[in-house]
Scaffold this active site. Structure first.
Site, mmCIF file in Angstrom:
data_model
loop_
_atom_site.group_PDB
_atom_site.id
_atom_site.type_symbol
_atom_site.label_atom_id
_atom_site.label_comp_id
_atom_site.label_asym_id
_atom_site.label_seq_id
_atom_site.Cartn_x
_atom_site.Cartn_y
_atom_site.Cartn_z
ATOM 1 N N SER A 180 18.076 84.338 25.323
ATOM 2 C CA SER A 180 17.300 83.806 26.434
ATOM 3 C C SER A 180 15.803 84.019 26.310
ATOM 4 O O SER A 180 15.024 83.291 26.927
ATOM 5 C CB SER A 180 17.787 84.429 27.751
ATOM 6 N N HIS A 208 22.454 79.207 27.741
ATOM 7 C CA HIS A 208 21.336 78.351 27.381
ATOM 8 C C HIS A 208 21.696 77.291 26.341
ATOM 9 O O HIS A 208 20.826 76.565 25.869
ATOM 10 C CB HIS A 208 20.179 79.213 26.877
ATOM 11 N N LYS A 239 21.886 76.112 35.000
ATOM 12 C CA LYS A 239 20.765 75.800 34.113
ATOM 13 C C LYS A 239 20.847 74.321 33.742
ATOM 14 O O LYS A 239 20.488 73.480 34.542
ATOM 15 C CB LYS A 239 20.790 76.743 32.907
#
Length: 385
Positions: A180, A208, A239
């Protein structure tokens, strides 16, 4: 008489002196990559909304219809009365999307990881964790009470040696798929081969990578084409998916065990069904609007081309996470402030989130950005450098 919070007040003063104190800002409106912050419009490079889906009309409409149909609260934990038809459908669609047999939905990635790891390993077991893993993986390891083994970032030789030497009853390797703070990708195929060799499970946190990497955005495991009964796949949905929550997908027996034993699943009120309906719409958009990933990759290349002559380190990263490592905390904060004065919002990340001496600007790119947005950022970076 000593004030009951005197020690805390002193510690807070020390945080401020070390340029490590954080503060919240109030975001009042969002339009694409433009945020209204404390009354001022800023071009933001701080959001993990990598595909720009948080404001997608299809997701907003699904949320409205879901609220009208299901209400805005779940009322109880999933194992009591909080598991709806929408949750059931979402889990089936998530499993199909990542190509694994079964999935289980959690309220957030943090909640998922602090429940998953202690459900999988405990006293007498061993867990192996990359030194740069996210805090939620670290906390899950601590809560498990298994014997922890921390290997240097991405060091396969060290991981192999630790696995070979461990007498643990169960062995679990946990890693971020995309890290991250650096944006680099874990060597998952090699890690899986080590797990198969040493009879271990591999749990990957694809917070991610999900939605961004792999065919149709199906994640980092699909990006590498890996598949194994030893694979435990976790990804967040707040996300790139543009909404909220997380899920784990794995062998059906493994998922059933987690449903029965993960305390953060059993004892938490379920996420509202309207969120599940929103995420079902998100999966359809992720699969069908491949141009979003294409734009994101083009913007990554454009940014990197513009930073080659900056005085700061720009580690290799092909993902939406693009760090510029400045070093000192005060210098990183000054760079963030310089960008803010130019109408740009890029966060300065400092210890303990990153190691001492590696304070950085963490640039997050999104399909909501334009080429002009990236050019504006590059120009401002050169000015403040």
């Amino acid at each position: 008489m000593t004030h009951p919070f005197a020690e805390l007040d002193t510690a807070l003063t020390e945080l401020r002196a070390a340029h490590l104190a954080r503060r919240r800002v109030i975001v009042e409106g969002v339009a694409g990559a433009h945020y209204r912050v404390d009354g001022r419009s800023l071009l933001a490079f701080c959001s993990n909304d990598y595909l720009g889906l948080a404001q997608h009309p299809a997701l907003i409409e699904a949320a409205r219809e879901g609220a009208a149909r299901h209400g805005v609260g779940a009322g109880a934990s999933p194992l009591v009365s909080g598991h709806s038809a929408a949750h059931e459908a979402l889990e089936a669609e998530l499993a199909a999307f990542v190509g694994l047999p079964r999935a289980l939905y959690f309220g957030s990635g943090y909640v998922a990881n602090i429940g998953l790891i202690p459900a999988l390993v405990g006293r007498g077991d061993a867990v192996f964790s990359d030194a740069l893993n996210h805090a939620c993986l670290i906390d899950g390891v601590r809560l498990s009470r298994a014997e922890p083994h921390i290997y240097p970032h991405g060091d396969l030789a060290a991981l192999e040696a630790q696995l070979a030497a461990s007498p643990g009853r169960r062995k679990l390797v946990v890693t971020d798929a995309v890290f991250s703070m650096d944006g680099d990708v874990a060597p998952l195929p090699e890690m899986l081969r080590l797990c198969e060799r040493f009879n271990a499970w591999l749990m990957i946190d694809d917070a991610h990578g999900f939605g961004v990497l792999g065919p149709d955005g199906r994640g980092t495991a699909a990006h590498f084409g890996i598949d194994s009964p030893r694979l435990i796949y976790m990804a967040t949905l707040g996300k790139a998916a543009g909404s909220a929550g997380a899920f784990v997908a794995a062998d059906p027996t493994m998922v059933e065990w987690l449903l029965q034993r993960a305390r953060s699943y059993i004892f938490a009120t379920a996420t509202p069904a309207m969120v599940a309906e929103t995420l079902r719409a998100s999966l359809r958009v992720i699969a069908s609007e491949g141009w979003r990933r294409e734009r994101l990759q083009a913007l990554v290349a454009r940014l990197r081309a513009g930073t080659v002559d900056l005085p700061w380190s720009h580690p290799e990263s092909a993902t939406a996470i693009q760090p510029l490592i400045i070093g000192a905390n005060e210098a990183a904060l000054a760079a963030m402030q310089g960008l803010r004065e130019r109408g740009l919002w890029v966060p300065a990340i400092r210890p303990p989130t990153v190691p001492d001496g590696t304070a950085r600007l963490r640039i997050s790119l999104s399909a909501a950005h334009t080429e002009a947005d990236v050019d504006r950022l590059v120009t401002a970076l050169h000015e403040i450098a």
